[in-house]
Design an enzyme around this catalytic site. Structure first.
Site, PDB file in Angstrom:
ATOM      1  N   GLU A  38       0.823  -1.200   0.000  1.00 53.70           N
ATOM      2  CA  GLU A  38       0.000   0.000   0.000  1.00 53.70           C
ATOM      3  C   GLU A  38       0.868   1.266   0.000  1.00 53.70           C
ATOM      4  O   GLU A  38       1.772   1.397   0.846  1.00 53.70           O
ATOM      5  CB  GLU A  38      -0.954  -0.015   1.210  1.00 53.70           C
ATOM      6  CG  GLU A  38      -1.834   1.209   1.336  1.00 53.70           C
ATOM      7  CD  GLU A  38      -2.716   1.446   0.105  1.00 53.70           C
ATOM      8  OE1 GLU A  38      -3.295   0.479  -0.413  1.00 53.70           O
ATOM      9  OE2 GLU A  38      -2.805   2.611  -0.342  1.00 53.70           O
ATOM     10  N   THR A  57      -6.240   2.532  -5.082  1.00 56.28           N
ATOM     11  CA  THR A  57      -5.993   1.086  -4.911  1.00 56.28           C
ATOM     12  C   THR A  57      -6.787   0.262  -5.922  1.00 56.28           C
ATOM     13  O   THR A  57      -6.264  -0.673  -6.527  1.00 56.28           O
ATOM     14  CB  THR A  57      -6.393   0.628  -3.487  1.00 56.28           C
ATOM     15  OG1 THR A  57      -5.500   1.200  -2.537  1.00 56.28           O
ATOM     16  CG2 THR A  57      -6.324  -0.890  -3.349  1.00 56.28           C
ATOM     17  N   HIS A 108      -0.827   3.639   4.936  1.00 60.15           N
ATOM     18  CA  HIS A 108      -1.795   4.470   4.212  1.00 60.15           C
ATOM     19  C   HIS A 108      -1.835   5.857   4.842  1.00 60.15           C
ATOM     20  O   HIS A 108      -1.756   5.986   6.064  1.00 60.15           O
ATOM     21  CB  HIS A 108      -3.189   3.817   4.269  1.00 60.15           C
ATOM     22  CG  HIS A 108      -4.169   4.414   3.307  1.00 60.15           C
ATOM     23  ND1 HIS A 108      -4.702   5.668   3.468  1.00 60.15           N
ATOM     24  CD2 HIS A 108      -4.704   3.921   2.161  1.00 60.15           C
ATOM     25  CE1 HIS A 108      -5.521   5.928   2.463  1.00 60.15           C
ATOM     26  NE2 HIS A 108      -5.538   4.884   1.652  1.00 60.15           N
TER      27      HIS A 108
END
Ligand code: GP9
Ligand code: MN
Length: 432
Positions: free
Chosen positions: A38, A82, A199
Site C-alpha cells: 500500500e 488502490t 496508508h
C-alpha cells in the site's frame, strides 16, 4: 458497438509483444502470491533515516538474484487509487479517466481477469486477503466477476480494538492470521494480499514502531518512514511463514506498490531528504516520483537482477502469464510483457502524460528523461518521437475506455475461455 470492438482488437494485435522463449514458462506450475504494498514508493528502496535503512527486507529482495527487480516501474492509477491498481494488474486495462472503475462499472461489466484465466488455463485456485470490509471499492462484487473463488476480508479475522488502524487489520496480523487459510488452498493457487497499514496519514500505534520519524514540516511525510518500515517487517514475517510452511519454494512472489504515498503537493517537503532543492522542484520531478516497486521473486533462480526497462502496472498481467507459460495473444490486454524484446517502454499515466527512457511528458512540457531539462525547442526528430509516443498513449487510453465503458468484453469471448458467472461465487462462508 462492434466497430469499437474491432478497433480495440486491431490495436491489441498491433501492440502484442511475443514472449522471450527463455522466460516463457519459467515459473510454470508455481503458486502465485501477489503482495500489494500500500502507498509504497520506489524511493524508499535503499533509503535511510538517521542512518537506518527504512526497508531492509525489501532492499534485500530488491538486490537478490532470485528477484527480477525493476528500477523504472510506474503506477498508472487515477482517482480509483488502490482499486485502479488492482484493475490494471488483474485485467491489463486502464482505470477510468474519472472515478473508480471498480465502483462505477464493477457490478455489471464482463471481466476476463487473472483469477479466471489462471484457473481455466492451468487449474489455479484463487483468493484475496484483505483487512478492510468487503464492500470497500465494491470489491465484493468485482471479485466475483473476476472469478476470485475466495475473498477473506475483515470479517474472517479478529480486527477488534488495537488490532486495527486506519483502513483495517494491521498488516503483520493480516499475514499471520491468513496463513491458516492459505495452507488449506488447493495448489497451485493465485493469492493476493492487500496491505493497508502504510496508508495516508501513515499514523502508527506507538507499540508497533521504534523506527525514527523524519524531520520535515509535514507530519504525514514524517510518519511515512515509520509505516513503511512496519510494512517491510510485515513482509519479512510473511516470508518466514512461507518458508516454515514449505510454500516458499513452490511459489513465485510478486510485489508491487499500488500508487504514491506522498502527493505532489507534499513532494517539496520530501525533496530535501532526497538531496533535492524544493525551489527547483518541477513537473519532471513529480513524474519521477510515480515510480513504485515491482519485484518478481522466484525462489531458486539465479538469473534475476535489477532491470532498467520502463514499464507500468498495465504490463504486469501479460508478463505473469508468460512466466506461467500462458499464451496471451487472444486476450484483450493493453500491456506488454516486460521481458519481451517488443515490450513497449512508453508508460502512460492515467491523465494522458507519460514517461519513456528518452522523455517525460508532464503538464504540457517535454523533458529530457536523462537530464531532467525541459526541452523548449524540439528538433524535428524529437518532435516526431514525442508525437508518436503521445498518439500511442492517447490511443491506448481512449480504446481502454471504449472497452470498459462499452462493456465490450461481453461481445468477445477468447477461444477456450468460459465467461464468468458472478452469481456462482459466494464469499460469506469460507472456502468455495
Ligand atoms: C482500503 C484500501 C485503501 O480497503 O485498499 O484504498 P486507497 O485509499 O489507497 O485507494
Ligand atoms: Mn492504495
Amino acid at each position: 458497438s462492434t466497430s469499437d470492438l474491432a478497433s480495440v482488437q486491431q490495436y491489441i494485435k498491433q501492440h502484442y509483444a511475443a514472449a522471450d522463449p527463455q522466460m516463457f514458462g519459467l515459473a510454470k506450475g508455481r503458486n502465485v502470491i501477489v503482495i500489494h504494498l500500500e502507498s509504497f514508493e520506489q524511493f524508499l528502496i535503499d533509503d535511510k533515516v538517521d542512518g537506518k535503512e527504512v526497508t531492509p527486507f525489501l532492499n534485500s529482495l530488491y538486490h537478490d538474484k532470485q528477484t527480477y527487480s525493476f528500477a523504472n516501474f510506474f503506477h498508472q492509477v487515477g482517482q480509483g487509487k488502490t482499486s485502479d491498481a488492482e484493475n490494471l494488474l488483474e485485467t491489463s486495462t486502464y482505470g477510468l479517466p474519472e472515478g473508480s472503475l471498480f465502483t462505477q462499472l464493477g457490478s455489471d461489466n464482463t471481466f476476463q481477469a487473472a483469477p479466471a484465466i489462471l484457473q481455466q488455463t492451468q487449474g489455479y485456485s484463487s483468493a484475496v486477503f484483505h483487512g478492510d470490509v468487503a464492500s470497500f471499492w465494491n470489491r465484493n462484487n468485482v471479485y466475483k466477476s473476476m472469478g476470485y473463488q475466495n475473498f477473506f476480508d475483515k470479517s474472517y479475522f479478529d480486527a477488534a480494538g488495537d488490532r486495527s488502524i486506519g483502513y483495517g487489520l494491521k498488516d503483520k496480523l493480516l499475514f499471520k492470521d491468513s496463513v491458516k487459510y492459505l495452507e488449506q488452498m488447493q495448489q497451485p493457487f493465485y493469492a493476493k494480499f492487500i496491505t493497508v497499514t502504510n496508508h495516508f496519514p501513515f499514523e502508527m500505534d506507538s507499540e508497533d514502531t521504534d523506527f525514527p520519524k523524519a524531520n520535515t514540516a509535514d507530519a504525514s511525510v514524517n510518519n511515512y518512514f515509520q509505516s513503511a518500515h512496519y510494512l517491510d517487517q510485515s513482509v519479512q514475517e510473511f516470508f518466514a511463514y512461507l518458508k516454515a510452511s514449505g510454500l516458499y519454494q513452490k511459489s513465485i512472489i510478486v510485489l508491487y506498490g499500488d500508487h504514491y504515498g506522498i502527493s505532489n503537493s507534499r513532494n517539496t517537503d520530501l525533496a530535501p531528504l532526497l538531496g533535492k532543492s524544493a525551489d527547483d522542484w518541477d513537473s519532471y520531478d513529480n513524474a519521477q516520483m510515480q515510480r513504485v516497486p515491482f519485484m518478481i521473486h522466484i525462489p531458486g533462480i539465479k538469473s534475476g537482477g535489477i532491470q532498467q526497462q520502463y514499464a507500468g502496472e498495465v504490463d504486469v498481467l501479460p508478463t505473469l502469464e508468460h512466466l506461467l507459460g500462458i499464451k496471451t495473444k487472444k486476450y484483450l490486454q493493453f500491456g506488454t510483457d516486460v521481458f519481451s524484446p517488443q515490450h513497449d517502454q512508453v508508460v502512460p499515466f492515467r491523465d494522458g502524460d507519460w514517461v519513456s527512457p528518452q522523455y517525460t511528458k508532464a503538464d504540457g512540457k517535454v523533458y529530457d528523461q536523462k537530464t531532467g531539462q525541459e526541452l523548449t525547442k524540439l528538433t524535428k526528430q524529437q518532435k516526431t518521437q514525442v508525437n508518436t509516443n503521445q498518439n500511442k498513449v492517447t490511443t491506448a487510453l481512449r480504446l481502454s475506455d471504449k472497452l470498459n465503458n462499452g462493456n465490450l468484453l461481453r461481445f468477445y469471448t477468447p477461444k477456450g475461455f468460459t465467461p464468468i458467472k458472478p452469481q456462482n461465487y459466494d464469499y460469506t462462508d469460507g472456502f468455495t
